[in-house]
Design a protein around this motif. Structure first.
Motif, PDB file in Angstrom:
ATOM      1  N   LEU A 212       0.829  -1.172   0.000  1.00 54.44           N
ATOM      2  CA  LEU A 212       0.000   0.000   0.000  1.00 54.44           C
ATOM      3  C   LEU A 212       0.879   1.242   0.000  1.00 54.44           C
TER       4      LEU A 212
ATOM      5  N   ASP B  22      -2.125  10.346   6.744  1.00 59.73           N
ATOM      6  CA  ASP B  22      -3.075   9.643   7.603  1.00 59.73           C
ATOM      7  C   ASP B  22      -4.278  10.542   7.783  1.00 59.73           C
TER       8      ASP B  22
ATOM      9  N   ASP C 277      -7.506   9.517   8.792  1.00 60.72           N
ATOM     10  CA  ASP C 277      -8.629   9.039   9.573  1.00 60.72           C
ATOM     11  C   ASP C 277      -9.317  10.226  10.224  1.00 60.72           C
TER      12      ASP C 277
ATOM     13  N   THR D 226      -5.920   5.702  -2.813  1.00 54.95           N
ATOM     14  CA  THR D 226      -5.868   5.357  -1.398  1.00 54.95           C
ATOM     15  C   THR D 226      -6.369   6.516  -0.551  1.00 54.95           C
TER      16      THR D 226
ATOM     17  N   GLN E  48      -9.586   6.756   2.082  1.00 54.36           N
ATOM     18  CA  GLN E  48      -9.426   7.214   3.453  1.00 54.36           C
ATOM     19  C   GLN E  48     -10.308   8.433   3.728  1.00 54.36           C
TER      20      GLN E  48
ATOM     21  N   SER F  31     -13.218   8.605   6.501  1.00 52.43           N
ATOM     22  CA  SER F  31     -13.132   9.567   7.600  1.00 52.43           C
ATOM     23  C   SER F  31     -14.480  10.209   7.900  1.00 52.43           C
TER      24      SER F  31
ATOM     25  N   VAL G   8      -6.616  -1.735  -1.350  1.00 53.94           N
ATOM     26  CA  VAL G   8      -6.662  -0.376  -0.804  1.00 53.94           C
ATOM     27  C   VAL G   8      -8.016  -0.104  -0.155  1.00 53.94           C
TER      28      VAL G   8
ATOM     29  N   GLU H 205      -8.316  -2.235   3.079  1.00 50.11           N
ATOM     30  CA  GLU H 205      -7.429  -1.794   4.153  1.00 50.11           C
ATOM     31  C   GLU H 205      -7.853  -0.447   4.735  1.00 50.11           C
ATOM     32  N   ASN H 206      -8.256   0.475   3.872  1.00 53.68           N
ATOM     33  CA  ASN H 206      -8.558   1.826   4.317  1.00 53.68           C
ATOM     34  C   ASN H 206     -10.055   2.079   4.491  1.00 53.68           C
TER      35      ASN H 206
ATOM     36  N   ALA I 101     -10.132  -0.455   8.312  1.00 54.52           N
ATOM     37  CA  ALA I 101      -9.851   0.740   9.105  1.00 54.52           C
ATOM     38  C   ALA I 101     -11.021   1.079  10.018  1.00 54.52           C
TER      39      ALA I 101
END
Length: 217
Positions: free
Chosen positions: A2, A7, A9, A64, A68, A72, A130, A133-134, A138
């Motif tokens: 990845l 970041d 989040d 990616t 994310q 979020s 991706v 994972e995100n 997550a």
């Protein structure tokens, strides 16, 4: 592997300009799907490709970051076991469920997931990984501490946090996401989504709510 991207989040980690770029990328995904390019995003967002590469690395890095950024928008309240009561736990679960349904039912998420599914196993890129994972993984990492806090406060009873999370995730989502991906035009209004989140939370608490103790359900 990845890609390393900011970041996000917490959306505060992004500048307003970066948020605008990701929103532009998401709109292009809705319009063009698999044909998204760094050049098109730069043109739509009125920025240079050099800026995109500096911020996100490459196309996979940009994708990616968009995943994310979408994830979020699903808020998870910070809770602690000490002093946690049933009302605050319930409110946290309901908000998570409502936010998640709003995200997965948006045109942008549907388009993004369709591209990811189309690429899965094709060798084109790692967008499927991706998204997992995100997105889903997550979100699990963010909600599990809430579930653990509920267990520590004597409000929930479960043996495995992953199993408890998967149950709640399933109660909230049901078959909504797959139907949307396949083109079903579900009418998910604000009231419908809120009601679904409340129902899923009530069902989850009926399954995992503590049956004994001073704060038992």
């Amino acid at each position: 592997m990845l890609h390393s991207v900011p970041d996000i989040d917490n959306s505060e980690a992004l500048t307003e300009r970066q948020q605008a770029v990701l929103d532009a990328a998401l709109r292009l995904l809705v319009e063009e799907g698999d044909h998204l390019t760094m050049t098109a995003v730069a043109r739509r967002a009125s920025c240079s490709k050099e800026t995109l590469y500096k911020w996100f690395g490459d196309r996979d890095g940009l994708l990616t970051a968009t995943v994310q950024w979408q994830a979020s928008k699903v808020r998870v309240a910070s809770v602690g076991g000490k002093g946690l009561d049933l009302a605050s736990l319930t409110a946290s679960l309901e908000r998570f469920g409502s936010d998640w349904l709003k995200v997965i039912s948006s045109d942008t998420s549907i388009a993004l997931n369709r591209v990811a599914v189309g690429h899965a196993g094709s060798g084109k890129d790692n967008l499927g990984a991706v998204v997992l994972e995100n997105g889903r993984f997550a979100l699990a990492k963010r909600l599990k501490p809430v579930l653990e806090a509920g267990r520590q406060a004597g409000l929930l009873e479960f043996g495995d946090a992953e199993m408890a999370f998967r149950t709640f995730f399933g109660l909230v989502g049901r078959d909504v996401q797959i139907r949307l991906l396949l083109g079903d035009r579900l009418e998910l209004t604000e009231a419908t989504i809120g009601g679904d989140a409340v129902r899923a939370t009530q069902q989850f608490l009926a399954l995992f709510g503590a049956k004994t103790g001073p704060q038992g359900l």
